[in-house]
Design an enzyme around this catalytic site. Structure first.
Site, PDB file in Angstrom:
ATOM      1  N   LYS A 123     -26.927 -33.198  48.940  1.00 51.98           N
ATOM      2  CA  LYS A 123     -26.224 -32.278  48.051  1.00 51.98           C
ATOM      3  C   LYS A 123     -27.192 -31.222  47.560  1.00 51.98           C
ATOM      4  O   LYS A 123     -28.402 -31.468  47.466  1.00 51.98           O
ATOM      5  CB  LYS A 123     -25.636 -33.013  46.842  1.00 51.98           C
ATOM      6  CG  LYS A 123     -24.404 -32.341  46.265  1.00 51.98           C
ATOM      7  CD  LYS A 123     -23.181 -32.531  47.193  1.00 51.98           C
ATOM      8  CE  LYS A 123     -21.939 -31.905  46.605  1.00 51.98           C
ATOM      9  NZ  LYS A 123     -20.753 -32.161  47.462  1.00 51.98           N
ATOM     10  N   GLY A 149      -7.213 -29.145  37.865  1.00 51.42           N
ATOM     11  CA  GLY A 149      -7.914 -28.259  38.779  1.00 51.42           C
ATOM     12  C   GLY A 149      -6.925 -27.462  39.613  1.00 51.42           C
ATOM     13  O   GLY A 149      -5.794 -27.900  39.858  1.00 51.42           O
ATOM     14  N   GLY A 188      -8.562 -25.288  42.249  1.00 49.03           N
ATOM     15  CA  GLY A 188      -9.414 -24.706  43.280  1.00 49.03           C
ATOM     16  C   GLY A 188      -8.858 -25.048  44.650  1.00 49.03           C
ATOM     17  O   GLY A 188      -7.699 -25.451  44.802  1.00 49.03           O
ATOM     18  N   ASN A 189      -9.698 -24.944  45.647  1.00 47.09           N
ATOM     19  CA  ASN A 189      -9.262 -25.149  47.023  1.00 47.09           C
ATOM     20  C   ASN A 189      -8.667 -26.540  47.238  1.00 47.09           C
ATOM     21  O   ASN A 189      -7.598 -26.694  47.838  1.00 47.09           O
ATOM     22  CB  ASN A 189     -10.459 -24.942  47.955  1.00 47.09           C
ATOM     23  CG  ASN A 189     -10.032 -24.662  49.380  1.00 47.09           C
ATOM     24  OD1 ASN A 189      -9.235 -23.776  49.631  1.00 47.09           O
ATOM     25  ND2 ASN A 189     -10.558 -25.424  50.306  1.00 47.09           N
TER      26      ASN A 189
END
Length: 428
Positions: free
Chosen positions: A107, A219, A221-222
């Site tokens: 990450k 959320g 987002g994508n």
């Protein structure tokens, strides 16, 4: 929207330790797997548009690569920490293992807020990230990808810098690239679709028709958007969506009891997943406090934002109607809340199983780049659903066989696979 009361890396270690005890791992394997194998902390000087220089703190952490090259996204976030990146790299190891793809966990992160950076400043930041790391990333070493507040354009700038430094073309050194520049069709949808492939199979096993269910999502987002799209296409109804609004620096829950129009909401969201409040009001949405997504009378909760969102402090707010928590985000539930969820009889679909569609499609992108031959989108989705369905049933059947919480069953499979790779390599 996140709480600072919990350390994500300590959470990840607690979850690991619980299953390591069940598996009776030897001390060497346990010590190796409960911490990253490599950490790089560095700074990136960026010349800003006004001529000043700003220095950004950044990380790349590789948890374990016994099963294959490291794999994991790069986050741009103003509150990024080393412990967040450590936790996410560890979860990536288990995520790749539970869906049985030949990759390890890594990450990256940069402490920044891209809302306040011009595109040229973002490009310099991306290129600076690779200049500091080009010897530590690559198709056979560690393969980055997009994550929170990064996208395909960021990945392409990073690829271009890597190829310029190394004087060649290496399209599989990074994934999440734009289609036509080495990116895979379906990558944009993959994580959200993967969430719903898993959810769909669980509902089938529980004999609950999808079209009779409702959901609340944190959320937009994508991941959240495409999970919501597929869920509603299957007949489910999204009652509420919660997201952060940069314009007034707070979260809101947008509710429509008759069901949210996901396409409509997508038309009024910004590049970072925030929904325009005034436009939502004009479209008939009720605007509630951000945390109210958790309080809705729905069958399914889908946390798809940040870590540490479902804690013992907020758990009493969850409706008795809720049957399933589907973890689309990484680490949205704290370990001390798992016993409460299990005690109430809520079925939990764990994060590193539930949201593994993204890394699975990233693996597909690597494979396609290596062949220089790209699949049609139908083939991508067919392979993705097959992989996610296979992973779900392995976890679900083990949970029934051993009477395990679904998170523990997923960890058991993932840790066993990584521990076996470590043993075969002679590392422990």
């Amino acid at each position: 929207m996140a709480t600072t009361a919990y350390n994500p890396f300590e959470n990840a270690q607690i979850q690991f330790d619980q299953v390591a005890d069940l598996l009776e791992l030897n001390s060497g394997t346990r010590e190796l797997l409960r911490q990253p194998m490599q950490e790089i902390h560095f700074t990136i000087p960026v010349k800003m548009d006004d001529g000043t220089t700003q220095v950004f703190k950044a990380y790349r952490i590789r948890h374990n690569d016994a099963r294959g090259p490291g794999k994991g996204g790069i986050r741009f976030h103003p509150h990024e920490t080393a412990d967040t990146v450590r936790a996410l790299s560890m979860w990536m190891t288990w995520k790749c293992a539970v869906v049985d793809i030949p990759l390890g966990g890594g990450k990256g992160g940069v402490v920044c807020d891209p809302h306040h950076l011009s595109l040229t400043e973002q490009e310099r930041l991306c290129r600076g990230y690779i200049r500091q790391l080009f010897t530590q990333v690559g198709p056979n070493l560690d393969v980055p990808a997009p994550d929170v507040m990064t996208n395909g354009q960021h990945m392409l700038w990073m690829l271009d810098e890597y190829e310029t430094i190394n004087n060649g073309r290496f399209p599989s050194m990074i994934t999440g690239k734009p289609v036509g520049m080495g990116g895979s069709l379906g990558r944009k949808e993959a994580t959200g679709y993967g969430v719903v492939y898993v959810l769909k199979n669980l509902l089938k096993e529980l004999n609950i028709p999808t079209q009779e269910t409702t959901a609340s999502i944190q959320g937009f987002g994508n991941v959240a958007e495409y999970a919501a799209r597929m869920y509603t296409e299957l007949g489910g109804k999204v009652i509420a969506v919660s997201c952060w609004n940069q314009s007034d620096n707070q979260a809101y829950t947008f509710k429509k009891q008759a069901g949210c129009d996901i396409e409509q909401l997508a038309q009024i969201k910004d590049d970072f997943g925030g929904i325009d409040k005034e436009k939502a009001i004009d479209l008939g949405y009720e605007v509630l406090p951000g945390e109210d997504w958790l309080k809705q009378e729905v069958d399914i909760l889908i946390p798809a934002a940040l870590e540490n969102q479902i804690t013992p402090a907020v758990f009493p707010n969850i409706s008795e109607k809720v049957k399933i928590i589907c973890e689309a985000a990484n680490g949205p539930t704290t370990p001390d809340c798992d016993p409460l969820i299990r005690e109430r009889g809520i079925t939990l679909l764990p994060d590193f199983l539930c949201n593994a569609g993204g890394v699975t499609c990233s693996y597909f992108e690597q494979v396609q780049c290596g062949m220089n031959y790209f699949w049609e989108i139908e083939e991508v989705f067919e392979k993705l659903e097959s992989a996610m369905t296979k992973a779900f049933y392995a976890v679900y059947e083990l949970s029934l066989e051993k009477d395990l919480y679904m998170r523990d069953a997923a960890y058991t499979i993932a840790i066993q696979r990584v521990a076996e790779a470590v043993r075969l390599r002679g590392w422990a």
